[in-house]
Design an enzyme around this catalytic site. Structure first.
Site, PDB file in Angstrom:
ATOM      1  N   LYS A  44      -9.664   1.791  -1.461  1.00  0.00           N
ATOM      2  CA  LYS A  44      -9.838   1.167  -0.131  1.00  0.00           C
ATOM      3  C   LYS A  44     -11.197   1.522   0.475  1.00  0.00           C
ATOM      4  CE  LYS A  44      -6.977   0.631   4.087  1.00  0.00           C
ATOM      5  NZ  LYS A  44      -5.719   1.101   4.740  1.00  0.00           N
ATOM      6  N   GLU A  71       0.849  -1.196   0.000  1.00  0.00           N
ATOM      7  CA  GLU A  71       0.000   0.000   0.000  1.00  0.00           C
ATOM      8  C   GLU A  71       0.890   1.254   0.000  1.00  0.00           C
ATOM      9  OE1 GLU A  71      -1.971   0.109   3.771  1.00  0.00           O
ATOM     10  OE2 GLU A  71      -3.446   1.632   3.197  1.00  0.00           O
ATOM     11  N   VAL A 120       0.326  -2.249  10.807  1.00  0.00           N
ATOM     12  CA  VAL A 120       1.022  -1.893  12.042  1.00  0.00           C
ATOM     13  C   VAL A 120       0.749  -2.922  13.150  1.00  0.00           C
ATOM     14  CG1 VAL A 120       1.194   0.572  11.544  1.00  0.00           C
ATOM     15  CG2 VAL A 120      -0.850  -0.305  12.687  1.00  0.00           C
ATOM     16  N   MET A 121      -0.238  -3.801  12.933  1.00  0.00           N
ATOM     17  CA  MET A 121      -0.464  -4.906  13.860  1.00  0.00           C
ATOM     18  C   MET A 121      -0.100  -6.203  13.137  1.00  0.00           C
ATOM     19  SD  MET A 121      -3.926  -3.717  15.852  1.00  0.00           S
ATOM     20  CE  MET A 121      -4.908  -3.506  14.355  1.00  0.00           C
ATOM     21  N   CYS A 161      -4.915  -3.567   2.902  1.00  0.00           N
ATOM     22  CA  CYS A 161      -4.589  -3.507   4.336  1.00  0.00           C
ATOM     23  C   CYS A 161      -5.791  -3.800   5.242  1.00  0.00           C
ATOM     24  CB  CYS A 161      -3.946  -2.152   4.646  1.00  0.00           C
ATOM     25  SG  CYS A 161      -2.884  -2.199   6.122  1.00  0.00           S
TER      26      CYS A 161
END
Lengths: 268, 268
Positions: B109, B38, B169-170, B142
């Protein structure tokens, strides 16, 4: 509220002995709710519909129901367990909830696995949600897990804890319940059986590893793959009311149902 | 068909330098399709809409598009990459597919994450599926992963390979893509970025661990959490046409949509 799962190996066909075994396992555990496996007193591996019928009971009256009702009252705890349910000419793979005050609820497995299709009629009741001790419970059975719509539907109807009796022969489900809990911000308790059943042409190994998972995907209890055991976790229903991922994202408010499809429809 | 993911650490704002870096990484890899992360040339961590706009491009013409088109032709490979898309007054978090013959497709998205909501407009195009080299591809970006309806919709529309540019980010997503592939019997390729971006009040660490997963939940490629790398897998689209779990169960035929709900509706 304290939830307990009961993982054990039933003896095929020995309903009374299996109930006694489960009762003796639960005897010294204090919990608000006990969740037992699918078909946990009859055994799983029927070799004919006649055999399944011979071990079936009514959801309204029967030996198992009466035993569990008495135990529920004595323990002052809710109980959920799977059994082959006879209703008229139909046989369902059912799980039943019983509360200490005698309230009962049933769920009939919507997605039958493998040869279950030969003995059972597919479930014909809505996925429904009911209150118990300050929270909302939903029920599904074993193979239902692989259809994301099952947990989604229960969660959209308000379920905070998915109670999931199982007789799993594969091990994908246990891991996937983390996804189910994360995507819906719900608790789940998967009560799976252990041991093997070699009957007729079948030879099933059940995978145990029962687990309790939080709305954040944390494993609150992880069972072994081969031991009789009781797993306990204290859960706070409030943790499932909040669908926020962060202060900008909410799993419910962020959904875009106008872009989702329920039916196959080719390309547009 | 051979699919490749490109996991790398872009330099925020250096579109041209990041394209050069990705090209040099891909130079010696032969694949039918390259999937990149992304927002992989602009960087992720905008601190204002103006900054995002300053790094945005049109999906129909622009520096990045023209560079990627030329590279796609030279490599005789399809390319999928994420970029901030300007369309009129709107800015979308978009990924673009480009084929060597110049065909282009975009996906915007649908589920924006966190502060993306400040810079981007939510996607307004259907989840769609398109053919490439004998198979059907679908795209999501994402955070879309956490909504099971996204992969489900793509799969019901015929997608066999879910192409999934990400800036995660996780780390829940990578594991959950096994569930997404199993429940839909599809392949997936999650191309995640690595490294950190500390800008303004934000400090993101991206989790890498890009992966390619099969319809049986097998991990065909597993990336590191912190290295620039290309991951390759040979996939057979046929493996995603068959939705059978065993000779009695089929993930599509066994669905019970009459019992599924799309909207919250309380108890019945």
């Amino acid at each position: 509220m304290r939830v307990a799962l009961v993982q054990f190996r039933p003896e095929f066909g020995d309903i009374s002995g299996n109930i006694d075994k489960a009762f003796s396992m639960m005897e010294n555990t204090e919990a608000d709710l006990f969740v037992l496996p699918e078909l946990c007193f009859s055994g799983y591996t029927f070799t004919s519909k006649a055999e399944a019928l011979g071990l079936s009971e009514s959801a309204k009256d029967g030996f198992t129901l009466n035993q569990i009702k008495a135990f529920s009252l004595k323990k002052d705890a809710g109980m959920i367990y799977g059994f082959p349910e006879k209703d008229g000419d139909s046989l369902y793979n059912t799980c039943q909830f019983i509360s200490p005050d005698g309230e009962t609820r049933i769920y009939r497995k919507l997605h039958l696995y493998y040869y279950e299709k030969e003995w059972f009629t597919p479930g014909n009741l809505p996925l429904s949600v009911f209150e118990f001790r300050g929270g909302k419970l939903g029920m599904m059975i074993c193979f239902d897990w692989i259809f994301p719509e099952v947990c989604r539907t229960l969660a959209l109807k308000g379920a905070q804890l998915i109670c999931h009796p199982a007789n799993l022969v594969m091990s994908f489900c246990q891991q996937s319940m983390i996804t189910r809990c994360l995507e819906n911000a719900v608790f789940s308790v998967t009560a799976n059986r252990i041991g093997s059943e070699k009957r007729g042409e079948f030879d099933f190994e059940f995978t145990g590893a029962s687990r309790i998972v939080s709305p954040k995907g944390e494993i609150l209890y992880q069972g072994s793959i081969d031991k009789d055991e009781i797993g306990v976790a204290d859960i706070n229903f409030e943790d499932s009311i909040n669908k926020k991922v962060n202060f900008k994202n909410d799993l419910w408010a962020d959904r875009r149902p106008e872009f989702y499809r329920m039916e196959p429809n080719g390309e547009e």
